[in-house]
Scaffold this motif. Sequence first.
Motif, PDB file in Angstrom:
ATOM      1  N   MET A 160      87.733  33.240  17.880  1.00 35.50           N
ATOM      2  CA  MET A 160      88.236  31.991  18.455  1.00 35.50           C
ATOM      3  C   MET A 160      87.838  30.819  17.552  1.00 35.50           C
ATOM      4  SD  MET A 160      87.513  30.377  22.219  1.00 35.50           S
ATOM      5  CE  MET A 160      88.277  31.807  22.988  1.00 35.50           C
ATOM      6  N   LYS A 161      88.796  29.961  17.251  1.00 31.82           N
ATOM      7  CA  LYS A 161      88.545  28.846  16.360  1.00 31.82           C
ATOM      8  C   LYS A 161      87.648  27.813  17.033  1.00 31.82           C
ATOM      9  CE  LYS A 161      90.925  25.333  13.633  1.00 31.82           C
ATOM     10  NZ  LYS A 161      92.235  24.753  13.269  1.00 31.82           N
ATOM     11  N   PRO A 162      86.532  27.411  16.375  1.00 34.28           N
ATOM     12  CA  PRO A 162      85.649  26.407  16.988  1.00 34.28           C
ATOM     13  C   PRO A 162      86.241  25.002  16.879  1.00 34.28           C
ATOM     14  CG  PRO A 162      84.820  27.011  14.834  1.00 34.28           C
ATOM     15  CD  PRO A 162      86.015  27.909  15.092  1.00 34.28           C
ATOM     16  N   GLN A 163      85.684  24.120  17.677  1.00 33.88           N
ATOM     17  CA  GLN A 163      86.110  22.720  17.690  1.00 33.88           C
ATOM     18  C   GLN A 163      84.903  21.834  17.431  1.00 33.88           C
ATOM     19  OE1 GLN A 163      87.799  21.478  21.385  1.00 33.88           O
ATOM     20  NE2 GLN A 163      88.324  19.416  20.663  1.00 33.88           N
ATOM     21  N   ARG A 164      85.017  20.921  16.477  1.00 33.17           N
ATOM     22  CA  ARG A 164      83.921  20.025  16.125  1.00 33.17           C
ATOM     23  C   ARG A 164      83.989  18.763  16.982  1.00 33.17           C
ATOM     24  NH1 ARG A 164      83.359  18.608  10.097  1.00 33.17           N
ATOM     25  NH2 ARG A 164      81.212  18.213  10.789  1.00 33.17           N
ATOM     26  N   ILE A 165      82.871  18.423  17.632  1.00 30.36           N
ATOM     27  CA  ILE A 165      82.789  17.264  18.518  1.00 30.36           C
ATOM     28  C   ILE A 165      81.709  16.336  17.989  1.00 30.36           C
ATOM     29  CG2 ILE A 165      82.328  16.468  20.861  1.00 30.36           C
ATOM     30  CD1 ILE A 165      83.291  19.127  21.877  1.00 30.36           C
ATOM     31  N   PRO A 166      82.013  15.057  17.743  1.00 28.38           N
ATOM     32  CA  PRO A 166      80.983  14.116  17.241  1.00 28.38           C
ATOM     33  C   PRO A 166      80.016  13.710  18.346  1.00 28.38           C
ATOM     34  CG  PRO A 166      83.049  12.969  17.555  1.00 28.38           C
ATOM     35  CD  PRO A 166      83.332  14.410  17.842  1.00 28.38           C
ATOM     36  N   ARG A 167      78.753  13.570  17.985  1.00 31.69           N
ATOM     37  CA  ARG A 167      77.712  13.095  18.887  1.00 31.69           C
ATOM     38  C   ARG A 167      76.899  12.030  18.163  1.00 31.69           C
ATOM     39  NH1 ARG A 167      80.359  15.033  22.159  1.00 31.69           N
ATOM     40  NH2 ARG A 167      79.858  16.594  23.749  1.00 31.69           N
ATOM     41  N   THR A 168      76.632  10.911  18.842  1.00 36.72           N
ATOM     42  CA  THR A 168      75.878   9.808  18.247  1.00 36.72           C
ATOM     43  C   THR A 168      74.518   9.710  18.918  1.00 36.72           C
ATOM     44  OG1 THR A 168      77.930   8.597  17.805  1.00 36.72           O
ATOM     45  CG2 THR A 168      75.886   7.336  17.760  1.00 36.72           C
ATOM     46  N   ARG A 169      73.470   9.544  18.092  1.00 38.35           N
ATOM     47  CA  ARG A 169      72.121   9.389  18.624  1.00 38.35           C
ATOM     48  C   ARG A 169      71.385   8.315  17.825  1.00 38.35           C
ATOM     49  NH1 ARG A 169      68.532  14.505  16.381  1.00 38.35           N
ATOM     50  NH2 ARG A 169      69.042  14.249  14.153  1.00 38.35           N
ATOM     51  N   THR A 170      70.339   7.776  18.415  1.00 39.31           N
ATOM     52  CA  THR A 170      69.525   6.744  17.763  1.00 39.31           C
ATOM     53  C   THR A 170      68.255   7.384  17.205  1.00 39.31           C
ATOM     54  OG1 THR A 170      70.363   5.087  19.298  1.00 39.31           O
ATOM     55  CG2 THR A 170      68.361   4.542  18.092  1.00 39.31           C
ATOM     56  N   VAL A 171      68.029   7.161  15.903  1.00 41.91           N
ATOM     57  CA  VAL A 171      66.869   7.769  15.230  1.00 41.91           C
ATOM     58  C   VAL A 171      66.117   6.671  14.473  1.00 41.91           C
ATOM     59  CG1 VAL A 171      67.996  10.024  15.012  1.00 41.91           C
ATOM     60  CG2 VAL A 171      68.260   8.329  13.190  1.00 41.91           C
ATOM     61  N   PRO A 172      64.790   6.852  14.283  1.00 41.17           N
ATOM     62  CA  PRO A 172      64.029   5.866  13.495  1.00 41.17           C
ATOM     63  C   PRO A 172      64.235   6.098  11.997  1.00 41.17           C
ATOM     64  CG  PRO A 172      62.575   7.584  14.326  1.00 41.17           C
ATOM     65  CD  PRO A 172      63.918   7.873  14.910  1.00 41.17           C
ATOM     66  N   HIS A 173      64.272   4.982  11.252  1.00 38.80           N
ATOM     67  CA  HIS A 173      64.403   5.061   9.796  1.00 38.80           C
ATOM     68  C   HIS A 173      63.466   4.012   9.190  1.00 38.80           C
ATOM     69  CE1 HIS A 173      66.139   5.861   5.909  1.00 38.80           C
ATOM     70  NE2 HIS A 173      66.432   4.571   5.748  1.00 38.80           N
ATOM     71  N   THR A 174      62.594   4.473   8.254  1.00 36.05           N
ATOM     72  CA  THR A 174      61.557   3.599   7.687  1.00 36.05           C
ATOM     73  C   THR A 174      61.821   3.350   6.214  1.00 36.05           C
ATOM     74  OG1 THR A 174      59.945   4.510   9.259  1.00 36.05           O
ATOM     75  CG2 THR A 174      59.090   3.311   7.347  1.00 36.05           C
ATOM     76  N   VAL A 175      61.783   2.081   5.833  1.00 32.95           N
ATOM     77  CA  VAL A 175      61.917   1.672   4.438  1.00 32.95           C
ATOM     78  C   VAL A 175      60.804   0.683   4.139  1.00 32.95           C
ATOM     79  CG1 VAL A 175      63.363   0.557   2.715  1.00 32.95           C
ATOM     80  CG2 VAL A 175      64.409   2.041   4.436  1.00 32.95           C
ATOM     81  N   ASP A 176      59.983   0.987   3.100  1.00 32.72           N
ATOM     82  CA  ASP A 176      58.847   0.136   2.705  1.00 32.72           C
ATOM     83  C   ASP A 176      57.915  -0.157   3.884  1.00 32.72           C
ATOM     84  OD1 ASP A 176      59.792   0.072   0.126  1.00 32.72           O
ATOM     85  OD2 ASP A 176      60.937  -1.786   0.450  1.00 32.72           O
TER      86      ASP A 176
END
Length: 288
Positions: free
Chosen positions: A1-17
Amino acid sequence: MKPQRIPRTRTVPHTVDGDTEYIEETEYIEVPAAPHDWDQIVRVAITVMAIVLLVAAVSWSTASIGSLLSRITVSAAAYGAASAFDLLWIMATAARWLLRTDPVRVQAAIRFGRVALAVAMAAILADGYVSGELVIGAVGACVSALAKGGTELAMLVHDKPLDPRTQKWLNARRARLNAQLGLLPVRRELARGAAALNAEQRRLEMLAADSGSADPDESGQSADDPNADVLAIRPGALTTKDAVRIAWDSGIRDDEQAVRYVAKATGKAPSPDTVARYMRLFRQGLAG
């Protein structure tokens, strides 16, 4: 059976300097694709074909009946009247759809639709007869019948019949709701009547108070009120009304205090009812 891709959005921490911010990140997950609903596909295809056939049949019957009627009237009026034959059938079909869960009232829509179809077929056949092409008229009438029958088939595949117990439950709920909806105009009428009656009563009270401002109790004057038919013993003496006016202008608002003031000012005990009437007129701004 062909799969279906579903987008999911989440909030993640990102550190710079050393500074951290929360950003949105999109990822895709794979889930099994739902199988094709062939029943729904076929149902939609039947509906589309029924609409196409109906448009063709309406065009044919309108042209045929319009041609028949144009023999005795102008073309615009003839084709306008010819469209009524199919519009009536369409109205009956639409009513049948709306009343599909009401087995009693839907029968009236079905019968009217059949009558409208029979009349339209007879008109198409009459056009063929008058034109000398009876066979073409008969074929055209059959086309109209088959196309509109296809619409009936399309409606059948969309119908959801109810079992007898569920139908009785639905009828009871619908009857209760229809009773409430049917009483709405009556309630509005009663509310308008009550409002009109209250307004008329207030108007009459205002007129009665205004007409009696010179003497609020003309039917039975108290002994202390002046009588127009009797000459005053002391002409120019202070009347009860004048004394009440003076009391009112002095800031007296209590009826009992006003009675005591009038008794002191006039030298005799006034009628409390008369003083109370004059005080009420002063409160309403109706005293002259």
